[in-house]
Design a protein around this motif. Structure first.
Motif, mmCIF file in Angstrom:
data_model
loop_
_atom_site.group_PDB
_atom_site.id
_atom_site.type_symbol
_atom_site.label_atom_id
_atom_site.label_comp_id
_atom_site.label_asym_id
_atom_site.label_seq_id
_atom_site.Cartn_x
_atom_site.Cartn_y
_atom_site.Cartn_z
ATOM 1 N N UNK A 279 0.717 -1.275 0.060
ATOM 2 C CA UNK A 279 0.027 -0.038 -0.062
ATOM 3 C C UNK A 279 0.827 1.221 -0.113
ATOM 4 N N UNK A 280 2.112 1.387 0.560
ATOM 5 C CA UNK A 280 2.997 2.236 0.544
ATOM 6 C C UNK A 280 3.833 2.735 -0.738
ATOM 7 N N UNK A 281 3.861 1.539 -1.563
ATOM 8 C CA UNK A 281 4.577 1.708 -2.855
ATOM 9 C C UNK A 281 3.991 2.734 -3.787
ATOM 10 N N UNK A 282 2.777 2.827 -4.130
ATOM 11 C CA UNK A 282 2.253 4.017 -5.148
ATOM 12 C C UNK A 282 1.973 2.986 -6.283
ATOM 13 N N UNK A 283 0.969 3.707 -7.173
ATOM 14 C CA UNK A 283 0.672 3.164 -8.352
ATOM 15 C C UNK A 283 1.678 3.423 -9.340
ATOM 16 N N UNK A 284 2.312 4.661 -9.532
ATOM 17 C CA UNK A 284 3.131 4.829 -10.628
ATOM 18 C C UNK A 284 4.620 3.935 -10.541
ATOM 19 N N UNK A 285 4.794 3.422 -9.063
ATOM 20 C CA UNK A 285 5.786 2.512 -8.845
ATOM 21 C C UNK A 285 5.675 1.246 -8.784
ATOM 22 N N UNK A 286 4.195 0.726 -8.866
ATOM 23 C CA UNK A 286 3.878 -0.717 -8.431
ATOM 24 C C UNK A 286 4.712 -1.795 -9.686
ATOM 25 N N UNK A 287 4.684 -1.253 -10.811
ATOM 26 C CA UNK A 287 5.586 -2.257 -11.639
ATOM 27 C C UNK A 287 6.618 -2.449 -11.448
ATOM 28 N N UNK A 288 7.448 -1.513 -11.019
ATOM 29 C CA UNK A 288 8.831 -1.563 -10.621
ATOM 30 C C UNK A 288 8.914 -2.574 -9.438
ATOM 31 N N UNK A 292 10.996 -5.769 -9.401
ATOM 32 C CA UNK A 292 12.130 -5.990 -8.549
ATOM 33 C C UNK A 292 12.086 -7.298 -7.727
ATOM 34 N N UNK A 293 10.775 -7.632 -7.137
ATOM 35 C CA UNK A 293 10.461 -8.831 -6.513
ATOM 36 C C UNK A 293 10.883 -10.012 -7.207
ATOM 37 N N UNK A 294 9.980 -10.074 -8.655
ATOM 38 C CA UNK A 294 10.331 -11.260 -9.477
ATOM 39 C C UNK A 294 11.892 -11.453 -9.753
ATOM 40 N N UNK A 347 2.368 -8.902 -15.337
ATOM 41 C CA UNK A 347 3.231 -8.113 -16.257
ATOM 42 C C UNK A 347 4.785 -8.081 -15.862
ATOM 43 N N UNK A 348 4.939 -8.163 -14.696
ATOM 44 C CA UNK A 348 6.265 -8.497 -14.307
ATOM 45 C C UNK A 348 6.939 -9.737 -14.305
ATOM 46 N N UNK A 349 5.842 -10.717 -14.849
ATOM 47 C CA UNK A 349 6.614 -12.035 -15.173
ATOM 48 C C UNK A 349 5.982 -13.265 -14.126
ATOM 49 N N UNK A 350 5.179 -12.704 -13.226
ATOM 50 C CA UNK A 350 4.837 -13.581 -12.280
ATOM 51 C C UNK A 350 3.501 -14.594 -12.740
ATOM 52 N N UNK A 351 3.360 -15.567 -12.292
ATOM 53 C CA UNK A 351 2.279 -16.493 -12.722
ATOM 54 C C UNK A 351 1.223 -16.451 -11.176
ATOM 55 N N UNK A 352 0.032 -15.769 -11.416
ATOM 56 C CA UNK A 352 -0.531 -15.814 -10.205
ATOM 57 C C UNK A 352 -1.313 -16.929 -9.897
ATOM 58 N N UNK A 353 -1.307 -17.801 -9.005
ATOM 59 C CA UNK A 353 -1.578 -19.213 -8.564
ATOM 60 C C UNK A 353 -3.026 -19.184 -7.678
ATOM 61 N N UNK A 354 -3.141 -18.062 -6.841
ATOM 62 C CA UNK A 354 -4.176 -17.908 -5.972
ATOM 63 C C UNK A 354 -4.491 -16.758 -5.293
ATOM 64 N N UNK A 355 -5.530 -16.291 -5.284
ATOM 65 C CA UNK A 355 -6.337 -15.133 -4.522
ATOM 66 C C UNK A 355 -7.349 -15.431 -3.517
ATOM 67 N N UNK A 356 -6.977 -15.162 -2.323
ATOM 68 C CA UNK A 356 -7.848 -15.122 -1.238
ATOM 69 C C UNK A 356 -8.197 -13.959 -0.710
ATOM 70 N N UNK A 357 -9.574 -13.639 -0.790
ATOM 71 C CA UNK A 357 -10.053 -12.278 -0.113
ATOM 72 C C UNK A 357 -10.535 -12.607 1.505
ATOM 73 N N UNK A 358 -9.873 -11.579 2.308
ATOM 74 C CA UNK A 358 -10.132 -12.009 3.809
ATOM 75 C C UNK A 358 -10.686 -10.652 4.353
#
Length: 435
Positions: A279-288, A292-294, A347-358
């Motif tokens: 939440x601290x990253x910001x929309x303009x830097x989220x792809x970066x 980076x994590x990838x 878009x960063x190269x990840x394969x999203x495998x699961x999303x859990x809403x809590x």
């Protein structure tokens, strides 16, 4: 100034175009409004001057933080009743046209009400904002320097204060509840759920981005035998986390750094957890951020991204940062819809495998934190300041209602840096953490 409450109630209803759903008590002791409802206490006329000079949520927040506005009765009930008038109120009305300040300029009746409000507020320049507000921001948005200052504003306010609010777990993110959980049990369950989603095993190397007071790395090292690195921009969090790790005898397996995730260069890691940090990253830097994590993961490595999400905007709507939260709670924070987050991770190269809403879990967590704060109120005020404690009480109570009413949500997104071979390392029935 006799019967100030009745005058205030009448003016507010004229300006808002709806009856006030709470009772009002003014600085002269007078009361008006529906009996048997929470009471909005206006302790000083200065609160009205704040609203005149800064109409809207920020003016109200400044009055609250300064102690000029208060609520007697159930705070949740009061905020719920006022939400339709203050936070969920459309800018236009099908019958009367524009609302708010524009309406007061165009409608003679509302102009008269505005003049009466000025008379009630009394003469004077705009009061200075309470000191807990973050006003001076140096550097470009989400620069290394500015992000560090924003994090320090929120987190470097005393570890003893956070212990009162968060409890022994010292986890500042959504817990994972069942019907009989205590807060500490629910936070331990959340940490263990993340470890299982990441499929941690002895010898793995884990990076925890935004590690807070070290609870995740401590749990992962103690229960799963990993070697962990936790990074935070808060010096007070880092000092607290290092002591916890030393007390647990885990200094040979856990390292805590005061470091921006963008400055981590000693990958690769087998797994990365990011819990309430994005939440601290910001929309303009989220792809970066995602890229980076990838890059920091080994092929086949997993990312668990635990993040608050807002609802998608309707056509022609523009995203507006919450003024109160930006000034007093999380400077420069931004929320995005979960769909946008998933798309950027992919878009960063990840394969999203699961999303859990809590979402419901966070509402319950926030109510537990508010209960802790209220139970230790004199100590909380002594450890920080009356204004800071009031910021936290309002922020957490309002946030609990936002989650309960589905205005915001929170999601755990599990993503894999799947290698070119396509071997993701996931089982055919991939939710193995449920077993």
């Amino acid at each position: 100034m006799a019967d100030a409450a009745l005058r205030l109630t009448t003016l507010a209803e004229e300006l808002l175009g709806a009856p006030l759903p709470v009772r009002v008590r003014a600085w002269d002791g007078s009361e008006a409004g529906p009996p048997g409802t929470p009471t909005l206490v206006v302790r000083h006329r200065r609160a009205l001057r704040r609203l005149l000079w800064c109409p809207g949520e920020l003016g109200l927040a400044r009055g609250w933080v300064a102690g000029e506005l208060d609520v007697e009765g159930d705070l949740y009930d009061a905020l719920d009743r006022l939400a339709g008038l203050l936070w969920e109120r459309p800018e236009t009305d099908a019958h009367s046209g524009p609302r708010g300040p524009l309406a007061a300029l165009r409608d003679p009746r509302l102009r008269a009400a505005a003049r009466e409000l000025i008379s009630l507020a009394g003469p004077g320049l705009p009061p200075a904002p309470p000191r807990e507000e973050m006003r001076r921001r140096r550097g470009g948005l989400h620069s290394l320097r500015r992000d560090k200052e924003a994090i320090s504003h929120h987190y470097d306010v005393g570890n003893d204060f956070y212990e009162l609010v968060l409890g022994p777990s010292m986890v500042y993110s959504c817990a994972y509840w069942d019907e009989r959980s205590t807060l500490e049990e629910a936070q331990a369950a959340k940490l263990d759920l993340i470890c299982r989603k990441l499929a941690l095993k002895p010898g793995d190397r884990l990076l925890d981005v935004g590690c807070g007071w070290g609870s995740m790395v401590l749990h992962a090292a103690r229960e799963y035998g990993v070697h962990a690195v936790g990074v935070t921009l808060s010096t007070e969090q880092a000092a607290y986390a290092r002591k916890r790790i030393a007390d647990a005898g885990l200094t040979d397996r856990v390292e805590i750094r005061v470091q921006d995730y963008r400055e981590v260069t000693d990958g690769p890691f087998d797994a990365i957890s990011s819990i309430g940090m994005a939440e601290h990253v910001g929309s303009d830097l989220y792809r970066e951020y995602a890229t980076r994590l990838h890059e920091l993961l080994v092929p086949g490595g997993r990312l668990l991204n635990h993040q608050i999400a807002r609802r998608p905007l309707k056509d022609e709507e523009a995203y507006e940062v919450d003024e109160f939260i930006d000034a007093y709670v999380f400077p420069d924070g931004e929320l995005a819809p979960v769909g946008s987050t998933v798309a950027l991770l992919e878009e960063a190269g990840f394969e999203v495998r699961d999303v859990e809403a809590i979402r419901e879990h966070y509402a319950r967590t926030l109510r537990a934190w508010v209960a802790n704060l209220e139970a230790h109120w004199p100590a909380a005020v002594r450890l920080t300041s009356p204004g800071r404690a009031r910021v936290w009480r309002l922020y957490m109570a309002a946030s609990a209602l936002s989650f309960e009413r589905n205005r915001i949500g929170v999601n755990q997104v599990l993503a894999v840096r799947t290698p070119e071979s396509g071997a993701s390392g996931m089982r055919l029935r991939s939710r193995e953490w449920l077993s």
